[in-house]
Scaffold this active site. Structure first.
Site, mmCIF file in Angstrom:
data_model
loop_
_atom_site.group_PDB
_atom_site.id
_atom_site.type_symbol
_atom_site.label_atom_id
_atom_site.label_comp_id
_atom_site.label_asym_id
_atom_site.label_seq_id
_atom_site.Cartn_x
_atom_site.Cartn_y
_atom_site.Cartn_z
ATOM 1 N N GLY A 81 2.560 0.108 -2.474
ATOM 2 C CA GLY A 81 1.725 -0.160 -3.645
ATOM 3 C C GLY A 81 2.418 0.261 -4.925
ATOM 4 O O GLY A 81 2.365 -0.436 -5.941
ATOM 5 N N ILE B 294 0.840 -1.190 0.000
ATOM 6 C CA ILE B 294 0.000 0.000 0.000
ATOM 7 C C ILE B 294 0.875 1.241 0.000
ATOM 8 O O ILE B 294 2.031 1.208 0.423
ATOM 9 C CB ILE B 294 -0.975 0.035 1.192
ATOM 10 N N SER B 295 0.333 2.333 -0.512
ATOM 11 C CA SER B 295 1.009 3.621 -0.543
ATOM 12 C C SER B 295 2.304 3.496 -1.351
ATOM 13 O O SER B 295 2.279 3.028 -2.486
ATOM 14 C CB SER B 295 1.236 4.111 0.883
ATOM 15 N N ASN B 296 3.455 3.866 -0.791
ATOM 16 C CA ASN B 296 4.705 3.652 -1.513
ATOM 17 C C ASN B 296 4.935 2.172 -1.792
ATOM 18 O O ASN B 296 5.525 1.806 -2.817
ATOM 19 C CB ASN B 296 5.881 4.210 -0.720
ATOM 20 N N GLY C 111 -2.550 -1.218 -3.193
ATOM 21 C CA GLY C 111 -3.485 -0.325 -2.528
ATOM 22 C C GLY C 111 -2.953 1.093 -2.477
ATOM 23 O O GLY C 111 -1.772 1.310 -2.191
#
Length: 574
Positions: free
Chosen positions: A243, A239-241, A263
């Protein structure tokens, strides 16, 4: 390829997912204590790092649904294999770690590979990948993707060893900044000061973690060796970085990866509408505090009455600098708001972005990424920023042994936090620093060109043909707006015929961990349930050929104040 290998066992009051804390221990407000604050043991550091990383990612608050409606904090005994890895051309290593449960399913031979979100340390994706994969008998491979919490104290000449303990240069440290005449005082950390621009290599970091998983499984189960990409299932999730990192791994041409779930990804492409993180972060750092005065009903915190005077000052400073128009605060706020809207910000992302303004996250991200993209060493950072412990007089000072000992377990990978502060060249003129950081994107001097070259190195390509990819993003994300990241990525990939599916989750913002704040929990839904559900779907597809998820805009229902999360609120797609 892999240095400083370690193997540890985690059973009998310890485990892979929670280090024996369980859900109740993870929910405790105070971190697990060190017997000796200045010299914690590796086991104590690991337990505290797990506590900190769970709480930094998941909504564990009672009533939030974790462990009841979704997710697991089960007791999973097993072994951990860890090492330092380095991609070709890198100056500094990244950490890799593989958790192998005792109940590993040797018939299924499953590896879940992940990368930490944000700039977190090696356990930064435990609540994402570990919570899903370990109870299912999969091994889980992690990378800090060249960032992490391997801080280095220049005053003491000490950094972090492979086991998390503090050591001196030459003692197997996970990060040693280059020694220069100007680098004599303060705190350096890998994301900002490795001079590697780690984001450019995110995909290679993820692949190396998967390769280390195969090596570790050979050691763990020699009777079932060899484990190879041909006979072992590999699913990437983040997720985030993290992701963004697994989407970069999806570009790798070799047929080593079986599926990807990303995500709220920080991903930058050449597609129309895509904006680089550095571009919209520096824009938000400058304009959003003023622009939010134009918005009504912002989530709390930040407390409106407390921040309104500061934001009013920002409006006046922006007007004086010629960056916005208006003869009074209301007109200036409207001018800043309209500028952000014209550049693609939605009302939903602006509203949720109030959290990042309140925690001064935009500035923290901008300073770190400017240094990383420009490959600057400590003491060379553009705009005069640096990092240090601060005294009660708010002036830089040397860190204590106890502060230094807790950085690896407690820090998030980007100061401020864990006793390390971001120091402006001129603390009395914050707009000057922010304008300098913005100028590294809008300008054309030598420093701006360095930053632009670094950003260009991070541009994502299409995923490999035939690789199933599921992208999930909250429509209210105020840190990584989908309009700048996942939406253009998905459009470009689908137009090119790639097998990419897209779930857009209404009423979901970026930080599940902040849903424990009553006003955020009332307004927003967690994203993690959808990440787990997508993993279930791709796993079933790989097992039986079951249908992959269809594109969906998921019409969730906020739970409102004082209400426990229910399945109906999530409106999980079938």
């Amino acid at each position: 390829m892999f240095d400083a290998p370690r193997t540890t066992e985690h059973r009998d009051g310890d485990d892979l997912l929670t280090a024996g804390l369980g859900l109740a221990g993870l929910r405790a407000m105070a971190p697990p204590a060190f017997a000796d604050a200045a010299q914690p043991t590796p086991a104590e550091l690991r337990r505290r790092a797990l506590w900190a990383n769970w709480r930094g990612i998941a909504d564990l608050a009672p009533g939030g649904g974790y462990g009841e409606l979704y997710g697991s904090a089960a007791n999973v005994p097993g072994r951990e294999f860890s090492a330092l890895a380095k991609v070709d051309g890198a100056k500094q290593p990244h950490r890799v770690l593989v958790q192998v449960p005792d109940a590993f399913d040797a018939k299924k031979r499953c590896v879940v590979v992940t990368a930490s979100s944000g700039s977190r340390g090696i356990y930064g994706a435990i609540a994402v990948a570990g919570a899903w994969g370990l109870p299912r008998g999969c091994a889980v491979a992690y990378t800090d993707k060249g960032a992490g919490t391997d801080y280095f104290d220049l005053d003491a000449g000490q950094g972090v060893r492979a086991d998390g303990s503090v050591g001196a240069r030459g003692e197997g440290l996970a990060f040693e900044p280059a020694a220069t005449a100007s680098a004599t005082s303060g705190v350096a950390f890998k994301h900002a000061h490795s001079q590697d621009n780690p984001e450019a290599d995110w995909g290679r970091h993820v692949k190396q973690a998967a390769q280390f998983a195969l090596v570790s499984l050979d050691r763990a189960f020699p009777q079932a060796a060899p484990f190879t990409f041909d006979n072992t299932r590999v699913i990437a999730v983040g997720i985030s970085n993290g992701g963004g990192a697994v989407l970069r791994a999806a570009e790798e041409k070799d047929d080593w990866l079986d599926a990807v779930v990303a995500g709220e990804p920080n991903v930058y492409t050449s597609a129309e509408g895509s904006r680089a993180l550095y571009d919209y972060t520096t824009e938000a750092a400058l304009l959003m505090p003023c622009a939010l005065l134009h918005k009504q009903g912002l989530p709390q915190p930040p407390i409106a009455a407390q921040v309104a005077p500061l934001w009013t000052q920002r409006c006046a400073a922006l007007k004086a600098a010629g960056l916005i128009e208006g003869d009074d605060t209301a007109a200036q706020a409207r001018s800043a708001y309209e500028a952000l809207k014209a550049h693609g910000w939605t009302d939903e992302s602006l509203q949720a972005g109030a959290l990042s303004v309140g925690f001064d996250l935009w500035r923290a991200v901008a300073v770190t990424y400017a240094s990383a993209y420009g490959r600057y060493g400590f003491g060379e950072m553009p705009c005069g920023n640096r990092y240090s412990a601060l005294g009660t007089d708010f002036l830089p000072r040397a860190a204590t042994a106890a502060e230094r000992a807790a950085w690896w377990s407690d820090a998030s990978g980007i100061p401020p936090g864990a006793g390390v502060h971001l120091v402006d060249a001129d603390p009395t003129a914050p707009l000057k620093s922010l304008q300098c950081l913005r100028g590294l994107w809008t300008g054309d001097d030598a420093d701006a060109q360095r930053v632009h070259r670094g950003v260009d190195e991070t541009r994502a390509a299409l995923p490999r043909k035939g690789l199933p990819v599921v992208v999930i993003h909250g429509t209210d994300d105020g840190l990584i707006p989908p309009a700048f990241s996942s939406a253009p990525y998905v459009r470009q990939a689908q137009t090119a015929g790639r097998d990419v599916r897209y779930w857009q989750v209404r009423n979901a913002q970026h930080f599940d961990a902040f849903l424990g704040l009553p006003d955020y929990g009332a307004r927003y839904l967690p994203l993690l349930p959808y990440v787990y559900a997508a993993l279930d779907r791709v796993d079933a597809h790989l097992d039986t050929g079951a249908a992959l998820p269809s594109d969906a805009v998921i019409a969730t229902q906020p739970r409102g104040p004082g209400t426990a999360l229910q399945a109906a609120h999530l409106a999980m797609p079938r």
